[in-house]
Design a protein around this motif. Structure first.
Motif, PDB file in Angstrom:
ATOM      1  N   ALA A  70       4.925  21.489  51.831  1.00 25.43           N
ATOM      2  CA  ALA A  70       5.204  22.831  52.019  1.00 25.43           C
ATOM      3  C   ALA A  70       5.522  23.174  50.619  1.00 25.43           C
ATOM      4  O   ALA A  70       6.659  23.964  50.517  1.00 25.43           O
ATOM      5  CB  ALA A  70       6.025  23.039  53.084  1.00 25.43           C
ATOM      6  N   LEU A  71       5.029  22.871  49.504  1.00 19.91           N
ATOM      7  CA  LEU A  71       5.193  23.177  48.210  1.00 19.91           C
ATOM      8  C   LEU A  71       4.896  24.570  47.794  1.00 19.91           C
ATOM      9  O   LEU A  71       3.911  25.201  48.584  1.00 19.91           O
ATOM     10  CB  LEU A  71       4.867  22.023  47.168  1.00 19.91           C
ATOM     11  N   PHE A  72       5.258  25.328  46.989  1.00 20.49           N
ATOM     12  CA  PHE A  72       4.675  26.363  46.340  1.00 20.49           C
ATOM     13  C   PHE A  72       3.485  26.152  45.537  1.00 20.49           C
ATOM     14  O   PHE A  72       3.901  25.873  44.366  1.00 20.49           O
ATOM     15  CB  PHE A  72       6.021  27.242  45.677  1.00 20.49           C
ATOM     16  N   ALA A  73       2.406  26.381  46.010  1.00 21.23           N
ATOM     17  CA  ALA A  73       1.230  26.217  45.105  1.00 21.23           C
ATOM     18  C   ALA A  73       1.003  26.765  43.740  1.00 21.23           C
ATOM     19  O   ALA A  73       0.829  26.261  42.834  1.00 21.23           O
ATOM     20  CB  ALA A  73      -0.238  26.178  45.869  1.00 21.23           C
ATOM     21  N   HIS A  74       1.599  27.986  43.770  1.00 22.72           N
ATOM     22  CA  HIS A  74       1.566  28.974  42.410  1.00 22.72           C
ATOM     23  C   HIS A  74       2.797  28.454  41.468  1.00 22.72           C
ATOM     24  O   HIS A  74       2.809  29.237  40.651  1.00 22.72           O
ATOM     25  CB  HIS A  74       1.430  30.115  42.835  1.00 22.72           C
ATOM     26  N   GLN A  90       5.270  14.820  47.763  1.00 22.36           N
ATOM     27  CA  GLN A  90       6.245  14.519  48.612  1.00 22.36           C
ATOM     28  C   GLN A  90       7.626  14.485  47.904  1.00 22.36           C
ATOM     29  O   GLN A  90       8.646  14.804  48.503  1.00 22.36           O
ATOM     30  CB  GLN A  90       5.912  13.382  49.628  1.00 22.36           C
ATOM     31  N   ARG A  91       7.508  13.647  46.852  1.00 24.64           N
ATOM     32  CA  ARG A  91       8.746  13.412  46.040  1.00 24.64           C
ATOM     33  C   ARG A  91       9.400  14.843  45.422  1.00 24.64           C
ATOM     34  O   ARG A  91      10.537  14.881  45.434  1.00 24.64           O
ATOM     35  CB  ARG A  91       8.510  12.627  45.005  1.00 24.64           C
ATOM     36  N   VAL A  92       8.408  15.789  45.061  1.00 26.40           N
ATOM     37  CA  VAL A  92       9.157  17.110  44.639  1.00 26.40           C
ATOM     38  C   VAL A  92       9.616  17.774  45.858  1.00 26.40           C
ATOM     39  O   VAL A  92      10.673  18.366  45.584  1.00 26.40           O
ATOM     40  CB  VAL A  92       7.592  17.921  44.384  1.00 26.40           C
ATOM     41  N   ALA A  93       8.873  17.617  46.937  1.00 26.77           N
ATOM     42  CA  ALA A  93       9.677  18.420  48.234  1.00 26.77           C
ATOM     43  C   ALA A  93      10.907  17.614  48.305  1.00 26.77           C
ATOM     44  O   ALA A  93      12.022  18.275  48.726  1.00 26.77           O
ATOM     45  CB  ALA A  93       8.530  18.076  49.567  1.00 26.77           C
TER      46      ALA A  93
END
Ligand SMILES: Nc1ncnc2c1ncn2[C@@H]1O[C@H](COP(=O)(O)OP(=O)(O)O)[C@@H](O)[C@H]1O
Ligand SMILES: [Mg+2]
Length: 354
Positions: free
Chosen positions: A88-92, A143-146
């Motif tokens: 659920a990251l922001f793709a942009h 997933q690490r970014v999340a």
């Protein structure tokens, strides 16, 4: 670094129409604990987590955080971090901006945002990836970014919903080690949802096993692994041998169970009332060999063999027709006549289900 909670206590019921998805699930979690909800798909794990997070309203029940009721609080007022299976990251947005998102909403000064984001990206081993976009990262990196995006806000409680399920097997094992290290290092309190018992065993201080919204057992990984309290938990945790027995006698902490083609000794257990019971044992606890007059030695024929690499798992059919699964490094072949020993202290006594 997180402001640790003292305790989270709840008892929640969730119904959709006539269907009860959570039946008064009771639990108390202590600060800095790592608690896992474990159970098959559809048992209510995500619903329970969503209710704690404030994303799903409970039908009935109460949630207390450090003694204060929080059911009425909006998710963003609870101060919890969430990590989902699909990232659920922001793709942009870049990696930096994804992690900075919550701090920007809080209107933190730019230099503080930069410091905290870079520190967090270092912690999840993504230093140098600030300008990348999610689409340019592997699943594990996303997933690490999340995780960084949640942790940078110093959550009082971390909620993980099957965060590793989209990753391949090798990466899953690496990432679970990283999650456990972050939990310990940052003094987090975490609730983690999974259907994977190996993940639950390796990560948790305590495991909560659910079946169709009903709590089946709560315990340490060792308790759940070695001493399941019912057939459902035993089956889910990898016991593969289940024998219906009638209990005959008790002597000095042991009972004798008479089943089809077998009489087995096991340690007595207060879980079982009455004489109808189930005895269960893991394939890896059964041994080949044993003298005919020793306790729990059975003779049979090898029916099939599953190759597992270092070990093999064989099905032995004993007189009377029951099948016993044995996992060993010993090699046997289909058709061999063998003796197997079921050590009495490894047999678990369980209630017979209706
Ligand atoms: N919005 C909904 N409406 C009706 N039923 C739902 C809804 N959300 C979940 N369920 C049902 O609730 C049960 C538990 O779902 P869930 O909590 O997602 O299980 P898990 O996460 O353990 O796989 C399932 O039977 C599911 O179909
Ligand atoms: Mg789910």
């Amino acid at each position: 670094m997180a402001d640790s909670i003292q305790s989270l206590r709840f008892s929640i019921t969730k119904r959709y129409g006539a269907k009860t998805v959570l039946a008064g699930l009771p639990l108390e979690i202590k600060g800095r604990e790592f608690v896992t909800f474990l159970g098959p798909s559809g048992c209510g794990k995500s619903t329970a987590l969503g209710i704690v997070a404030g994303l799903i309203p409970p039908t009935e029940g109460e949630i207390f955080l450090d003694g204060q009721r929080i059911e009425h609080l909006l998710p963003e007022k609870r101060g919890f971090g969430m990590v989902f299976q699909n990232y659920a990251l922001f793709a942009h947005l870049t990696v930096f901006d994804n992690v900075a998102f919550g701090l920007s909403l809080q209107r933190r000064p730019a230099d503080e945002i930069k410091r905290r984001v870079l520190e967090m990206l270092g912690l999840v081993r993504l230093a140098g990836y600030e300008e990348r976009y999610p689409g340019q990262l592997s699943g594990g990196q996303q997933q690490r970014v999340a995780i960084a995006r949640a942790l940078v806000l110093h959550p009082r409680l971390m909620l993980f919903d099957e965060p590793l399920s989209n990753l391949d097997a090798k990466l899953r094992v690496e990432m679970r080690t990283e999650i456990k290290q972050l939990h310990t290092r940052l003094g987090l309190t975490s609730i983690y949802v999974t259907h994977d018992q190996a993940e639950a065993l390796s990560l948790s201080d305590r495991i909560v096993v659910l079946r169709e919204g009903v709590l089946m057992q709560v315990g340490t990984p060792q308790e759940i692994h070695d001493r399941p309290k019912n057939v459902f938990v035993a089956d889910f945790m990898g016991f593969r041998n289940f024998f219906d027995v009638d209990l005959r006698q008790t002597s000095a902490g042991f009972v004798e169970g008479v089943g089809k083609g077998m009489t087995l000794r096991a340690r007595a257990s207060e879980i079982v009332g009455g004489s109808a019971a189930v005895m269960a044992i893991r394939p890896e606890d059964v041994r080949f060999g044993g003298a005919a007059d020793d306790a729990n030695v059975l003779r049979g024929k090898v029916e099939l063999v599953e190759y597992l690499g270092r070990e093999q798992e064989s099905a032995i059919v004993i007189e009377g027709g029951q099948r016993i699964w044995v996992r060993t490094t010993d090699k046997v072949s289909v058709g061999d006549t063998v003796a197997v020993t079921l050590p009495p202290d490894k047999l678990v006594l369980l209630p017979r289900e209706g």
